[in-house]
Enzyme design. Sequence first.
Site, PDB file in Angstrom:
ATOM      1  N   HIS A  36      65.998  36.089  72.622  1.00 22.83           N
ATOM      2  CA  HIS A  36      66.070  35.344  73.881  1.00 22.83           C
ATOM      3  C   HIS A  36      64.859  35.722  74.729  1.00 22.83           C
ATOM      4  CE1 HIS A  36      67.550  33.701  77.656  1.00 22.83           C
ATOM      5  NE2 HIS A  36      68.409  33.012  76.913  1.00 22.83           N
ATOM      6  N   ASP A  65      74.288  31.150  71.357  1.00 27.64           N
ATOM      7  CA  ASP A  65      74.437  30.165  70.280  1.00 27.64           C
ATOM      8  C   ASP A  65      74.931  30.788  68.976  1.00 27.64           C
ATOM      9  OD1 ASP A  65      71.724  29.063  71.941  1.00 27.64           O
ATOM     10  OD2 ASP A  65      73.384  27.679  71.576  1.00 27.64           O
TER      11      ASP A  65
HETATM   12  C1  SDX Z   1      68.939  29.143  74.411  1.00 30.16           C
HETATM   13  O1  SDX Z   1      65.839  30.224  78.139  1.00 30.16           O
HETATM   14  C2  SDX Z   1      67.165  30.164  78.172  1.00 30.16           C
HETATM   15  O2  SDX Z   1      67.803  30.621  79.060  1.00 30.16           O
HETATM   16  C3  SDX Z   1      67.780  29.427  76.979  1.00 30.16           C
HETATM   17  C4  SDX Z   1      69.294  29.464  76.888  1.00 30.16           C
HETATM   18  C5  SDX Z   1      69.941  28.679  78.021  1.00 30.16           C
HETATM   19  O3  SDX Z   1      71.115  28.976  78.321  1.00 30.16           O
HETATM   20  O4  SDX Z   1      69.291  27.736  78.538  1.00 30.16           O
HETATM   21  O5  SDX Z   1      69.740  30.809  76.910  1.00 30.16           O
HETATM   22  C6  SDX Z   1      69.800  28.807  75.588  1.00 30.16           C
HETATM   23  O6  SDX Z   1      68.012  28.419  74.142  1.00 30.16           O
HETATM   24  C7  SDX Z   1      69.209  30.413  73.645  1.00 30.16           C
HETATM   25  C8  SDX Z   1      68.161  30.646  72.491  1.00 30.16           C
HETATM   26  C9  SDX Z   1      68.601  29.790  71.297  1.00 30.16           C
HETATM   27  N1  SDX Z   1      67.524  29.776  70.282  1.00 30.16           N
HETATM   28  C10 SDX Z   1      67.659  30.453  69.107  1.00 30.16           C
HETATM   29  O7  SDX Z   1      68.610  31.177  68.837  1.00 30.16           O
HETATM   30  C11 SDX Z   1      66.512  30.196  68.137  1.00 30.16           C
HETATM   31  C12 SDX Z   1      66.045  31.514  67.504  1.00 30.16           C
HETATM   32  N2  SDX Z   1      65.381  32.313  68.556  1.00 30.16           N
HETATM   33  C13 SDX Z   1      63.946  32.208  68.657  1.00 30.16           C
HETATM   34  O8  SDX Z   1      63.404  30.971  68.361  1.00 30.16           O
HETATM   35  C14 SDX Z   1      63.388  32.938  69.881  1.00 30.16           C
HETATM   36  O9  SDX Z   1      63.997  34.155  69.934  1.00 30.16           O
HETATM   37  C15 SDX Z   1      63.511  32.278  71.244  1.00 30.16           C
HETATM   38  C16 SDX Z   1      62.935  30.908  71.266  1.00 30.16           C
HETATM   39  C17 SDX Z   1      64.924  32.220  71.680  1.00 30.16           C
HETATM   40  C18 SDX Z   1      62.721  33.163  72.237  1.00 30.16           C
HETATM   41  O10 SDX Z   1      61.387  33.072  71.891  1.00 30.16           O
HETATM   42  P1  SDX Z   1      60.255  33.929  72.690  1.00 30.16           P
HETATM   43  O11 SDX Z   1      60.829  34.614  73.880  1.00 30.16           O
HETATM   44  O12 SDX Z   1      59.079  33.037  72.882  1.00 30.16           O
HETATM   45  O13 SDX Z   1      59.936  35.091  71.683  1.00 30.16           O
HETATM   46  P2  SDX Z   1      58.821  35.008  70.574  1.00 30.16           P
HETATM   47  O14 SDX Z   1      58.951  33.729  69.795  1.00 30.16           O
HETATM   48  O15 SDX Z   1      57.514  35.337  71.221  1.00 30.16           O
HETATM   49  O16 SDX Z   1      59.276  36.196  69.584  1.00 30.16           O
HETATM   50  C19 SDX Z   1      58.873  37.552  69.827  1.00 30.16           C
HETATM   51  C20 SDX Z   1      58.872  38.203  68.440  1.00 30.16           C
HETATM   52  C21 SDX Z   1      58.006  37.431  67.432  1.00 30.16           C
HETATM   53  O17 SDX Z   1      57.609  38.374  66.440  1.00 30.16           O
HETATM   54  P3  SDX Z   1      56.080  38.988  66.553  1.00 30.16           P
HETATM   55  O18 SDX Z   1      55.136  37.825  66.690  1.00 30.16           O
HETATM   56  O19 SDX Z   1      56.120  39.883  67.812  1.00 30.16           O
HETATM   57  O20 SDX Z   1      55.913  39.775  65.284  1.00 30.16           O
HETATM   58  O21 SDX Z   1      60.208  38.180  67.896  1.00 30.16           O
HETATM   59  C22 SDX Z   1      60.225  37.375  66.717  1.00 30.16           C
HETATM   60  C23 SDX Z   1      58.983  36.502  66.768  1.00 30.16           C
HETATM   61  O22 SDX Z   1      58.580  36.130  65.454  1.00 30.16           O
HETATM   62  N3  SDX Z   1      61.453  36.553  66.785  1.00 30.16           N
HETATM   63  C24 SDX Z   1      62.256  36.315  65.757  1.00 30.16           C
HETATM   64  C25 SDX Z   1      63.311  35.571  66.274  1.00 30.16           C
HETATM   65  N4  SDX Z   1      63.129  35.360  67.593  1.00 30.16           N
HETATM   66  C26 SDX Z   1      61.954  35.971  67.905  1.00 30.16           C
HETATM   67  N5  SDX Z   1      62.175  36.667  64.440  1.00 30.16           N
HETATM   68  C27 SDX Z   1      63.203  36.244  63.646  1.00 30.16           C
HETATM   69  N6  SDX Z   1      64.266  35.522  64.091  1.00 30.16           N
HETATM   70  C28 SDX Z   1      64.347  35.157  65.396  1.00 30.16           C
HETATM   71  N7  SDX Z   1      65.390  34.445  65.833  1.00 30.16           N
END
Ligand code: SDX
Length: 426
Positions: A308, A365
Amino acid sequence: MSNKTVTVIDNRTNQKYDFPILEPTMGADVVDISTFYQKTGMFTFDRGFTSTASCRSAITYIDGSKGKLMYRGYDISYLATKKTFLDTAYLLLNGELPSKERLEAYCKELKKRSFIHEGMKKLFDAFPDNAHPMAILSAGVSALSTFYFDHLDMDSPDEALEMANRIIAKIPTIAAFSYRYSQGLPVIYPDLNKGFVENFLYMLRGYPHHYIELKPIEIKALDTILTLHADHEQNASTTAVRVVASTRAHPYACISSGINALWGRAHGGANESVVRQLEMIGRVENVEKYIAKAKDPNDPFRLMGFGHRVYKNFDPRATILKNIQKELSEELNLDSELMAVAKKIEEIALNDEYFVSRKLYPNIDFYSGIILRALKIPKEMFAVIFVIGRTPGWISQWIELRNQDNIKIARPRQLYIGPKDRTPKE
Ligand code: SDX
């Protein structure tokens, strides 16, 4: 206004620039950089707005490090366990929880707006059977503007609340109708003797002239899920609503934009992706393989329902849902295989350095999809449930924006990395 400032020094010229610090009621201080370009001739850069506050808001407060979420000063666990979704919608829109009488009046207000113009049914007919309900819902909300021309003056508080009640009341009906059409089933009209949540389940699962038994636990579970989704500060879809509202676009267009932004699987589409992912993993023995894929920087596979932008500790909504899952597992015989796979993922990920170092915890989720499935809500309707929950939040944020005296159209700048001027000289 504090006289505290942050000083930026350009070490190319040793020029100093002071920017005021804005102090919040709670949470992080904010540096007001609205004069940054005017003073320095430079833009700031913040990919994904990770360090950018886009507005002043009094609606929702999140402390990501403490896993805290409040709507209008009320903790989410209080609202999710002691109040209903309509209490929460009223609170978001009006700033105060309703008295018993006010809540009854509010329920009546929504009920009388829950029907949609019969002409809308031609819209549903136009879609192919396999059309995703989110596509129909965003089109349907835009289409409301062609059937309901009054109460569009969002600068008038009364008109804004009228518009809010209309959209909150009609979205569940459009959602249920879109699903029934996709299944070739007769639509079930709203029953004014039923409550908001019960009515939605009835329109989704009922049959003409046939009473269906809805368990109180099912209604309470969905009511809680809607409450947990009702607002969430300046997330991507709320930002989309605010950006579109800043152009003075049509109220229905603002909410339709929020629906489209929410649909993305990184955002509100994640609950559907979580269940599809659990079904794809299929068995506990396969979990390790997929955890490895999620950790592989060269593999686009991500663990849906994990991570998140704000919560770098547990998502308080996920904790509440996890408790509900336990309550429901007996009553609604949640899918034990799916639950076992989810449990294994959680067990491994919460102890794996990759996830721990990146502060990736289960989010709302990760748990909502399994419960929605147990409520016999089809996967393709999961994001629609998110929309029904989030609509009061979107509208509250949009009314808040409109009530701010100096609305500025959202128009960020850029770091240009394209070609220099290479126009051939005449
Ligand atoms: C919602 O913003 C809100 O408030 C949203 C929400 C709401 O109520 O409105 O809370 C609802 O959207 C919840 C999130 C639902 N999405 C998911 O579950 C999808 C999976 N999660 C990811 O796509 C991700 O974690 C996000 C989109 C939720 C957050 O992305 P960020 O903050 O931009 O983080 P990032 O992509 O920069 O990741 C940081 C690191 C990266 O690794 P490095 O580049 O540092 O090596 O963490 C890794 C990412 O690759 N990473 C994951 C991961 N999420 C982040 N690796 C594997 N699986 C994941 N799910």
